[in-house]
Design a protein around this motif. Structure first.
Motif, PDB file in Angstrom:
ATOM      1  N   UNK A 102       9.216  -0.912 -87.265  1.00  0.00           N
ATOM      2  CA  UNK A 102       9.791  -0.012 -88.265  1.00  0.00           C
ATOM      3  C   UNK A 102       9.250   1.374 -87.970  1.00  0.00           C
ATOM      4  N   UNK A 103       9.922   2.376 -88.443  1.00  0.00           N
ATOM      5  CA  UNK A 103       9.528   3.738 -88.111  1.00  0.00           C
ATOM      6  C   UNK A 103       8.551   4.303 -89.132  1.00  0.00           C
ATOM      7  N   UNK A 104       7.776   5.312 -88.726  1.00  0.00           N
ATOM      8  CA  UNK A 104       6.773   5.898 -89.623  1.00  0.00           C
ATOM      9  C   UNK A 104       7.373   6.413 -90.920  1.00  0.00           C
ATOM     10  N   UNK A 105       6.675   6.199 -92.013  1.00  0.00           N
ATOM     11  CA  UNK A 105       7.167   6.671 -93.306  1.00  0.00           C
ATOM     12  C   UNK A 105       7.020   8.180 -93.449  1.00  0.00           C
ATOM     13  N   UNK A 106       6.204   8.805 -92.598  1.00  0.00           N
ATOM     14  CA  UNK A 106       6.076  10.254 -92.679  1.00  0.00           C
ATOM     15  C   UNK A 106       7.234  10.960 -91.966  1.00  0.00           C
ATOM     16  N   UNK A 107       8.102  10.206 -91.290  1.00  0.00           N
ATOM     17  CA  UNK A 107       9.333  10.781 -90.756  1.00  0.00           C
ATOM     18  C   UNK A 107      10.384  10.793 -91.870  1.00  0.00           C
ATOM     19  N   UNK A 108      10.781  11.977 -92.320  1.00  0.00           N
ATOM     20  CA  UNK A 108      11.893  12.042 -93.269  1.00  0.00           C
ATOM     21  C   UNK A 108      13.173  11.660 -92.546  1.00  0.00           C
ATOM     22  N   UNK A 109      14.219  11.373 -93.299  1.00  0.00           N
ATOM     23  CA  UNK A 109      15.479  10.966 -92.665  1.00  0.00           C
ATOM     24  C   UNK A 109      16.030  12.074 -91.777  1.00  0.00           C
ATOM     25  N   UNK A 110      15.883  13.326 -92.202  1.00  0.00           N
ATOM     26  CA  UNK A 110      16.381  14.434 -91.387  1.00  0.00           C
ATOM     27  C   UNK A 110      15.577  14.608 -90.110  1.00  0.00           C
ATOM     28  N   UNK A 111      14.257  14.472 -90.220  1.00  0.00           N
ATOM     29  CA  UNK A 111      13.413  14.584 -89.026  1.00  0.00           C
ATOM     30  C   UNK A 111      13.732  13.450 -88.062  1.00  0.00           C
ATOM     31  N   UNK A 112      13.920  12.249 -88.595  1.00  0.00           N
ATOM     32  CA  UNK A 112      14.285  11.124 -87.737  1.00  0.00           C
ATOM     33  C   UNK A 112      15.615  11.403 -87.035  1.00  0.00           C
ATOM     34  N   UNK A 113      16.576  11.953 -87.765  1.00  0.00           N
ATOM     35  CA  UNK A 113      17.868  12.269 -87.156  1.00  0.00           C
ATOM     36  C   UNK A 113      17.725  13.303 -86.044  1.00  0.00           C
ATOM     37  N   UNK A 114      16.838  14.265 -86.240  1.00  0.00           N
ATOM     38  CA  UNK A 114      16.590  15.263 -85.195  1.00  0.00           C
ATOM     39  C   UNK A 114      16.054  14.597 -83.941  1.00  0.00           C
ATOM     40  N   UNK A 115      15.102  13.678 -84.127  1.00  0.00           N
ATOM     41  CA  UNK A 115      14.506  12.992 -82.977  1.00  0.00           C
ATOM     42  C   UNK A 115      15.530  12.118 -82.266  1.00  0.00           C
ATOM     43  N   UNK A 116      16.376  11.471 -83.052  1.00  0.00           N
ATOM     44  CA  UNK A 116      17.410  10.616 -82.459  1.00  0.00           C
ATOM     45  C   UNK A 116      18.400  11.461 -81.661  1.00  0.00           C
ATOM     46  N   UNK A 117      18.818  12.589 -82.234  1.00  0.00           N
ATOM     47  CA  UNK A 117      19.825  13.423 -81.579  1.00  0.00           C
ATOM     48  C   UNK A 117      19.241  14.235 -80.420  1.00  0.00           C
ATOM     49  N   UNK A 118      18.078  14.799 -80.633  1.00  0.00           N
ATOM     50  CA  UNK A 118      17.484  15.692 -79.624  1.00  0.00           C
ATOM     51  C   UNK A 118      16.859  14.922 -78.467  1.00  0.00           C
ATOM     52  N   UNK A 119      16.263  13.764 -78.777  1.00  0.00           N
ATOM     53  CA  UNK A 119      15.519  13.021 -77.756  1.00  0.00           C
ATOM     54  C   UNK A 119      16.097  11.630 -77.476  1.00  0.00           C
ATOM     55  N   UNK A 120      17.222  11.307 -78.109  1.00  0.00           N
ATOM     56  CA  UNK A 120      17.839   9.990 -77.954  1.00  0.00           C
ATOM     57  C   UNK A 120      16.823   8.866 -78.245  1.00  0.00           C
ATOM     58  N   UNK A 121      16.066   9.046 -79.309  1.00  0.00           N
ATOM     59  CA  UNK A 121      15.110   8.031 -79.738  1.00  0.00           C
ATOM     60  C   UNK A 121      15.875   6.908 -80.423  1.00  0.00           C
ATOM     61  N   UNK A 122      15.591   5.657 -80.029  1.00  0.00           N
ATOM     62  CA  UNK A 122      16.342   4.512 -80.556  1.00  0.00           C
ATOM     63  C   UNK A 122      15.434   3.593 -81.385  1.00  0.00           C
ATOM     64  N   UNK A 123      15.663   3.467 -82.679  1.00  0.00           N
ATOM     65  CA  UNK A 123      14.982   2.398 -83.418  1.00  0.00           C
ATOM     66  C   UNK A 123      15.446   1.047 -82.864  1.00  0.00           C
ATOM     67  N   UNK A 124      14.525   0.113 -82.665  1.00  0.00           N
ATOM     68  CA  UNK A 124      14.901  -1.179 -82.085  1.00  0.00           C
ATOM     69  C   UNK A 124      15.817  -1.938 -83.034  1.00  0.00           C
ATOM     70  N   UNK A 125      16.636  -2.845 -82.457  1.00  0.00           N
ATOM     71  CA  UNK A 125      17.518  -3.699 -83.268  1.00  0.00           C
ATOM     72  C   UNK A 125      17.119  -5.156 -83.030  1.00  0.00           C
ATOM     73  N   UNK A 126      17.784  -5.815 -82.078  1.00  0.00           N
ATOM     74  CA  UNK A 126      17.389  -7.167 -81.667  1.00  0.00           C
ATOM     75  C   UNK A 126      17.130  -7.143 -80.161  1.00  0.00           C
ATOM     76  N   UNK A 127      16.299  -8.058 -79.664  1.00  0.00           N
ATOM     77  CA  UNK A 127      16.054  -8.085 -78.219  1.00  0.00           C
ATOM     78  C   UNK A 127      17.341  -8.208 -77.410  1.00  0.00           C
ATOM     79  N   UNK A 128      18.245  -9.053 -77.876  1.00  0.00           N
ATOM     80  CA  UNK A 128      19.485  -9.291 -77.138  1.00  0.00           C
ATOM     81  C   UNK A 128      20.346  -8.029 -77.084  1.00  0.00           C
TER      82      UNK A 128
END
Length: 523
Positions: A487-513
């Motif tokens: 799970x992702x850090x709680x100190x990441x706000x939703x907007x900050x997380x979106x910035x990281x996802x868009x700017x750095x293509x950071x992917x929260x994990x889903x399933x191994x498959x």
């Protein structure tokens, strides 16, 4: 008494721990650590005006380190350190304490998120910097950034300015990891591939946990010839690969798995335990009297080994406790979580780059199709079996690099070899992310491409503040498409997380498959 803490992955929902830390930290301790952080900012502000001495840099590093998750649970010791920091600040400029700590946590959610990320990253870097400092290795750029970072933390910045500071910090943390790598290898030699037994032999023994190689070296020297065996635990496993440590015949093997399992694994064990850094779980009554802490680590009513003025420590009480307890009467054949009886470590950048030609040839020939770096922190929260299943699903023409204690989820698996190259390469502790970076850069140079164009994917498990500073370094280096969880850090706000996802293509994990398909389907 209330508290607020959201600095680690296991923090309580929805926003953080408000009554007691899930880690076991009490509200009084949490509030003292906030008070310590404010005192450190005051000291940094005072030093910013006149320049810092080596002693003041040491206080900044130690104080930030003391606030990392699972380091110190002792209210009295935190207060003692606050007194030292405030005395140092007052000797320079008492007015440097004149800022509003509470106001820093009020306002726009995204700004608080970015501000918090910088502080937590600095706490992680402080731990690495202090490990290097006890070996007399310091970097002026790293030291200066502790002053700069704490001063900037207490200022107002736009979101863009905060992101700039975070990237600058990430670049400095790379220097810090390089510094610690140099300190360890110049002090103890280049790690060598080494098989480590999970069996505990009969007789007195000490289990050393944490990250500090210097403490282990002193303990090995002092216990030699006394009939006491030494076993590593958690992030200390890679110590078996250093020539200057493995030469001690009574460094026998590894005990247990990752830090969060210690309350069960240490329960009623007839051995002594030395805690050198973060990794301390509140000890159970069945073994609390067998635990010794050192350096910034602390827990109420647990024996503590203090450094002398010259930096040396007397571990005789730990050795005597082990002899008193006597150890097991017969060998205990423990296993990893997948049933393996031994693990292998020692594949730092020195070793991997020494066979770079062989690796490159295997890639060119199609024998190695992809590299996965699967590593990071382990933890207790449900969902971390993802990493076990992910590694099990890696195709036989791929190589798994790993580091930090997250590897205990799978490091006893036998993945076989590719042309004599093991499919699983344990690169060391969390700070040895530097090794992974060096290998990636070398491969990119060999193939005349960008690191992001390599058949390499980072799949990281996050827990505490060292993971924060490592992630910021990876992002500052421009590395993209990192998978992170559980799970992702709680100190990441939703907007900050979106910035990281868009700017750095950071992917929260889903399933191994699904993640495996997404990764390999793109290559």
């Amino acid at each position: 008494m209330s508290m607020f803490c959201f600095q680690c992955e296991q923090s309580a929902n929805p926003g953080g721990c408000k009554v007691q830390g899930v880690c076991g930290k009490t509200a009084p301790v949490a509030n003292k650590q906030d008070e310590l952080t404010a005192a450190l900012i005051g000291l940094a502000r005072a030093c910013d005006a006149k320049g810092a001495t080596a002693a003041e840099y040491a206080l900044l590093k130690q104080g930030l380190f003391m606030c990392v998750t699972n380091v110190n649970f002792d209210e009295e010791r935190v207060q003692e350190f606050i007194n030292r920091v405030e005395a140092a600040r007052n000797a320079i400029d008492p007015s440097a304490a004149d800022f509003d700590w509470e106001a820093l946590w009020v306002g726009e959610e995204d700004i608080i998120s970015l501000r918090s990320t910088l502080l937590l990253g600095m706490r992680g870097m402080a731990a690495y910097a202090w490990h290097a400092a006890v070996l007399s290795y310091n970097d002026p750029d790293v030291d200066a950034w502790f002053v700069k970072g704490l001063v900037e933390f207490a200022k107002d910045h736009s979101a863009e300015e905060w992101l700039g500071l975070l990237m600058e910090f990430g670049e400095v943390n790379l220097k810090c990891m390089a510094l610690l790598d140099k300190a360890n290898t110049e002090s103890y030699g280049t790690p060598e591939p080494t098989k480590v037994s999970l069996t505990v032999q009969p007789g007195p023994f000490i289990v050393v946990t944490g990250h500090d190689l210097h403490d282990l070296k002193m303990l090995l020297e002092q216990s030699e010839g006394k009939g006491v065996d030494i076993y590593t635990h958690g992030e200390m496993l890679p110590c078996h690969a250093y020539p200057e440590l493995k030469k001690y015949s009574h460094l026998k093997g590894n005990f247990g798995t990752a830090w969060q399992n210690q309350q069960n694994e240490f329960d009623n064990v007839p051995g002594a335990f030395l805690f050198t850094t973060n990794c301390l779980m509140p000890p159970r009554a069945s073994y609390k009297s067998n635990v010794f802490t050192t350096d910034m680590v602390g827990f109420p009513d647990v024996a503590h080994v203090t450094a002398k003025e010259d930096g040396t420590k007397d571990f005789s009480a730990v050795i005597e406790k082990a002899i008193e307890l006597g150890g097991y009467k017969e060998a205990q054949h423990f296993t990893g979580i997948n049933g393996g009886h031994e693990v292998t470590t020692g594949f730092g950048h020195g070793t991997v780059l020494s066979i770079a030609d062989k690796v490159i040839d295997a890639v060119k020939a199609g024998a190695i199709k992809h590299f996965f770096l699967v590593g990071g922190c382990d933890g207790a929260k449900v969902g971390r079996n993802y990493y076990t299943e992910f590694v099990k699903q890696t195709p036989k023409d791929t190589v798994v690099l790993t580091l930090a204690c997250g590897k205990y989820r799978f490091n006893d698996l036998d993945l076989g070899e590719i042309g004599g190259i093991p499919r699983m390469l344990d690169m060391g502790q969390c700070n040895d992310s530097y090794s992974a970076i060096q290998v990636a850069v070398a491969l990119a140079k060999a193939f005349d491409c960008d690191v992001n164009d390599l058949p390499l994917t980072l799949v990281l498990s996050w827990y505490e503040q060292k993971a924060v500073c490592v992630l910021l370094t990876l992002l500052a280096l421009g590395i993209r498409n990192i998978y992170i969880g559980p799970t992702l850090p709680k100190f990441f706000s939703s907007n900050v997380l979106n910035i990281l996802v868009e700017k750095f293509q950071l992917h929260p994990i889903t399933t191994p498959e699904a993640d495996m398909k997404a990764i390999l389907g793109a290559n």
